[in-house]
Enzyme design. Structure first.
Site, PDB file in Angstrom:
ATOM      1  N   LYS A  76      -4.238  67.216 -58.843  1.00 31.46           N
ATOM      2  CA  LYS A  76      -4.753  66.294 -59.860  1.00 31.46           C
ATOM      3  C   LYS A  76      -6.227  66.625 -60.084  1.00 31.46           C
ATOM      4  O   LYS A  76      -6.950  66.929 -59.120  1.00 31.46           O
ATOM      5  CB  LYS A  76      -4.608  64.845 -59.365  1.00 31.46           C
ATOM      6  N   SER A 151      -2.399  56.752 -63.541  1.00 28.54           N
ATOM      7  CA  SER A 151      -3.246  57.796 -64.080  1.00 28.54           C
ATOM      8  C   SER A 151      -2.805  59.211 -63.716  1.00 28.54           C
ATOM      9  O   SER A 151      -3.175  60.160 -64.388  1.00 28.54           O
ATOM     10  CB  SER A 151      -4.668  57.590 -63.572  1.00 28.54           C
ATOM     11  N   SER A 175      -1.252  54.351 -59.538  1.00 29.41           N
ATOM     12  CA  SER A 175      -1.396  55.605 -60.274  1.00 29.41           C
ATOM     13  C   SER A 175      -0.583  56.785 -59.745  1.00 29.41           C
ATOM     14  O   SER A 175      -0.510  57.820 -60.388  1.00 29.41           O
ATOM     15  CB  SER A 175      -2.867  56.021 -60.340  1.00 29.41           C
TER      16      SER A 175
END
Lengths: 484, 485
Positions: A76, A151, A175
């Protein structure tokens, strides 16, 4: 090969069915091809990945390797990666090249993981749809008109489309779990403090936690074995024994007591999702688990408490993006104030600014007690709710989200409705508990996740239950047609 | 207010003592002073995305040590808080400090206000925090440079109650703390390098009123002289304002030593709302009773006790013992020379006399003195056993200062041994008497009082002839014997 799990890839590499270089080249091709439509990568590190794959092959030939040497992974874009752009989904850091590796990244590198690239995400991890990314939203592989969740939307999208066998995510209010649910993959938010936050760009420090996103619970366990543990660079990381997360995978779950929080099956829950979660519960019952209804009476306070605590911390954490030392700086500032104002005005998106303002407000003189302090008290009450429940049961089960992945733009201009979609996930963050989302069915060809929440440091147990469930079901094996 | 109002000054001080740790409070960077800009700032000090602070335990121990030395409370749990404000030399946009639950609270220290009177100054709290960097507005045309070497240096902010009533008291308090932190080895006390600096909160009120006046905060005072001058200026300014019918406004003022004045930096209206909240990146500091006990054992003899001991055990004057305990370096130096000589007064005189003068003249710290305590002690022993006279000792001292060796070597090389051979002294005395007939006559016809003076004249002559080597008491005795016959 791209349909393989980490565990399978590990065996293939071990038995020399494939080299890491072949594997990585294959994945890189898929990433480049499908990223055009999915937009799940912000950066694809092709050259570096192939170089690392060659080294991995050499190390394997020399016998100098781990179980996972040479397997691909995506990071990420919230994790700092030395020498590689680390944007956090923001214009503010669109040109920021981190000069160091996050502890999680360092551990994965040391264990031979080969990074394919950096995945898309909501700006500074603030969002539940990946739509707040400066680089545009990642898409849901099950339907490109739908959001992948957020997210960690890029990571979920990439794993679901099998552009990588696994990826990392971070979870501040859901997330990891919410996008895992929306994209039909397995995602674990570990106990707060289990995985180091050093080098993971902070959103809300007391809630943020990094973790694995993969196809299976077994792969999640493999990654946890690498990333979990105390880090001297993170004062909040837990300094207790780490388990071998794969050790209990095959334990029987017979006799386990699983609580069903009544508040997680409320009016917010879509009926079809409720049915699928109930099917999941039945599967676990077949395996010998016992279910009892439990209460988490203050669940409805979790969203308001979360939206005070998280913005408060973020308003302070994001102060360092001031245009002085790194990151976006406005052109020709008139003076210092102009430099600050315009750099931040231009560098941050709407949602980030909204949260900075909320956070600044709730910490202001005269409002602190009414908001921040009260939210902290609520947080304690929520922790206590869990503590009481865990005296009665071994773990909790319920839905991860209220519904399936929504349409792009559907909630973008309705932040409250967007915030409310985190209702079943934020409590685990407020209480610092581990929780996993596992695929449990489909509604209109969109995946649905079931959530298992464990007591502090009980990752092994929830991974074990998830693995047993995945041995009995095959929802986690489904791949969107386009990406088979 | 009429001009006859008598005003009382109220002063509270906030001292920033840089703790003498090798590395910064939340990172491993060195705290060494004077490096090239930004060479002692790592990722944590720069506030890069993703970095986290890790507390330096030494800083905690030092703060606790200070707390124990001032009889303060050390709570079992204290916490770090973020003080949020934007400034280019504050990399994270917040300073890690302590707000509620500081590490030290409710201590006190006693100061002298004059020869006979003492006063207790209460210390509200002392808390740990990180220093900011430095902005350089001068060296870059139309730009500001930022040096983050200092960013993250550990500070102990020591906050007093407004218990001081004039600039002298404030300076005495400051000196007391300055001395204490050096004794505790928690701060090097270097004011020029900014390791010990203070802000003063100053207000005035009519002497018969309870209510405190509006205060001004004077920032960043880094010498005792400036602090005294700044407070005095500020008090005068406030009296003048009020007496001319104006009001003191609550504001931050900066002292300009060149002009000897304070000027406004920012008013209360412009003041920041710092939005303090507990720092979620750091765990609470937990201090156990064992830790406290262990640290307490490390506290050396403190200046107040030392001073009393010098007076009662070593028979030194109050003045001497005050001076010899100003800082641990001088006290250690004194104690070492005393250990060698057992002559407290002589040691005190040499240290406060020739040694201090030489140090001052050459602007050298006692620590770097070319004459060590051992060298001075040995020299004093040579005075004691009459190897040299006090006068010759001055020559020996200077030679030691100039690096000519220790006292013994110098005396041998320069042939400075005192002449104690009575025949030799008698020879010189006889010669002197023969060479100064008129004075001898005068002596014989003088009163006792006058005789005393004239003896001095003859002693001088003899000493000169012996190049200072004759034992003065022997000379005295012989002269009297010969002249009185």
């Amino acid at each position: 090969m791209h349909q393989s799990t980490l565990a399978e890839l590990s065996s293939a590499l071990e038995s020399k069915k494939i080299s890491s270089e072949e594997l990585i080249r294959g994945y890189i091709e898929r990433c480049k091809k499908h990223n055009v439509s999915l937009n799940c990568f912000i950066t694809i590190t092709e050259d570096e990945a192939i170089k690392k794959a060659k080294i991995a092959d050499k190390n394997r030939a020399r016998g100098n390797h781990t179980l996972l040497t040479g397997v691909p992974v995506a990071q990420k874009d919230i994790f700092c990666t030395n020498g590689v752009k680390t944007t956090c989904g923001s214009k503010m850091l669109s040109n920021f090249i981190a000069p160091y590796d996050a502890t999680l990244v360092k551990k994965m590198n040391e264990n031979g993981f080969v990074m394919l690239g950096k995945t898309n995400m909501d700006e500074f991890a603030m969002g539940s749809s990946n739509e707040t990314s400066f680089f545009g939203p990642a898409k849901n592989p099950w339907n490109n008109d739908n959001v992948p969740g957020g997210s960690s939307g890029g990571s979920a999208s990439a794993v679901a489309a099998r552009l990588c066998p696994a990826a990392t995510g971070t979870d501040t209010g859901g997330s990891i779990r919410q996008p895992a649910s929306f994209c039909g993959i397995t995602g674990l938010k570990p106990t707060y403090g289990r995985v180091s936050r050093y080098g993971m760009i902070a959103f809300a420090s007391s809630l943020d936690q990094g973790g694995p996103m993969a196809q299976t619970a077994e792969d999640v366990a493999l990654i946890m074995n690498v990333i979990a543990g105390y880090d001297g660079n993170d004062s909040t990381s837990a300094n207790n024994k780490i388990e071998d997360y794969t050790k209990n995978l095959n334990d029987s779950i017979k006799g386990l007591k699983i609580g069903l929080p009544q508040q997680y099956f409320d009016k917010n829950l879509n009926n079809d999702v409720a049915n699928l979660v109930e099917n999941g519960i039945k599967e676990l019952e077949k395996l010998g688990a016992k279910f009892i209804d439990v209460d988490l009476p203050h669940t409805e306070l979790s969203i308001p408490a979360y939206y005070v605590v998280a913005p408060a911390e973020c308003s302070s954490n994001l102060s360092r993006y001031d245009g002085i030392r790194f990151g976006h700086r406005c052109n020709e500032p008139k003076d210092l104030k102009d430099l600050y104002c315009r750099s931040r005005q231009e560098g941050f998106g709407k949602e980030v600014k909204r949260r900075i303002m909320i956070g600044t407000y709730v910490l202001s003189a005269g409002y602190y007690d009414a908001y921040y302090l009260k939210a902290q008290k609520v947080r304690q009450i929520i922790r206590n709710d869990f503590k009481e429940v865990f005296d009665k049961v071994d773990l909790l089960a319920g839905p991860t989200t209220t519904g399936t992945a929504f349409r792009l733009n559907e909630k973008l201009n309705d932040p409250i409705s967007m915030y409310l979609s985190d209702i079943y996930t934020v409590s685990a963050n407020l209480a610092g508990l581990p929780a996993i989302s596992i695929p449990s069915g489909f509604i209109n060809e969109l995946p649905v996740g079931m959530q298992l929440i464990g007591n502090h440091f009980q990752e092994s147990l929830i991974i074990n239950v998830a693995h047993q469930y995945q041995k009995a079901t095959d929802w986690h094996k489904k791949i969107p047609k386009k990406y088979e | 207010m009429n001009k006859n109002t008598e005003w009382q000054t109220i002063i509270g001080l906030e001292i920033h003592a840089q703790l003498a740790t090798k590395s910064k409070i939340f990172s491993g960077s060195s705290t060494k002073y004077g490096a090239a800009p930004n060479t002692q700032a790592n990722a944590v000090d720069l506030g890069l995305p993703g970095v986290l602070p890790v507390i330096n335990e030494q800083a905690i121990f030092m703060a606790v040590k200070f707390g124990l030395a001032i009889g303060a409370e050390i709570p079992k749990k204290s916490i770090f808080a973020r003080k949020n404000y934007f400034y280019p030399d504050l990399p994270k946009g917040y300073q890690i400090s302590q707000f509620e639950l500081p590490i030290v609270s409710n201590g006190q220290i006693e100061i002298d206000i004059d020869e006979n009177n003492k006063k207790i100054i209460r210390i509200t709290r002392a808390h740990l925090e990180e220093d900011a960097g430095k902005s350089n507005h001068d060296d870059f045309l139309n730009n500001t440079g930022v040096d983050l070497n200092r960013a993250g240096n550990p500070l102990l902010e020591i906050v007093s109650e407004p218990d001081m009533n004039n600039a002298k008291e404030a300076v005495n308090y400051l000196k007391k703390i300055h001395s204490l932190v050096q004794y505790l080895k928690i701060c090097d006390g270097n004011m020029q390098e900014g390791s010990f600096r203070c802000d003063a909160n100053v207000s005035i009120r009519p002497i018969d009123k309870e209510e405190l006046g509006i205060r001004a905060e004077i920032k960043n005072l880094n010498s005792f002289k400036f602090i005294e001058a700044a407070i005095n200026y500020e008090v005068d300014r406030q009296i003048e304002l009020i007496e001319s019918g104006k009001k003191v406004v609550q504001e931050t003022r900066l002292y300009d030593p060149n002009k000897n004045e304070t000027r406004s930096m920012r008013s209360k209206e412009e003041a920041n709302d710092y939005r303090y909240f507990p720092d979620p990146d750091l765990l609470p500091i937990l201090i156990t009773d064992e830790t406290k006990k262990k640290i307490k054992e490390e506290i050396p003899e403190l200046p107040d006790i030392k001073r009393k001991r010098y007076i009662s055990e070593l028979d030194l004057s109050k003045y001497d013992s005050n001076n010899l305990t100003i800082n641990p370096d001088i006290a250690n130096y004194f104690e070492e020379t005393f250990r060698i000589t057992k002559e407290a007064k002589m040691c005190a005189n040499w240290i406060m006399g020739d040694l201090s003068a030489s140090l001052n003249k050459n602007n050298i710290n006692l620590k770097d003195s070319p004459v060590s305590a051992k060298m001075l002690g040995e020299m004093i022993n040579l005075i004691k056993n009459n190897t040299i006279s006090g006068k010759i000792a001055k020559v020996v001292f200077e030679a030691m200062w100039n690096g000519d060796g220790n006292a013994k070597e110098i005396i041998e090389n320069k042939n400075l041994q005192q002449v104690t051979d009575s025949k030799e002294i008698e020879k010189i005395v006889t010669e002197t008497i023969t060479e100064n007939k008129p004075q001898v006559e005068q002596y014989k016809n003088s009163s006792d009082e006058k005789k005393q003076k004239l003896i001095g004249f003859f002693v001088g002559k003899v000493m000169k002839k012996s190049k200072g080597k004759a034992n003065p008491s022997q000379v005295n005795e012989l002269l009297r014997k010969k002249l009185d016959n």
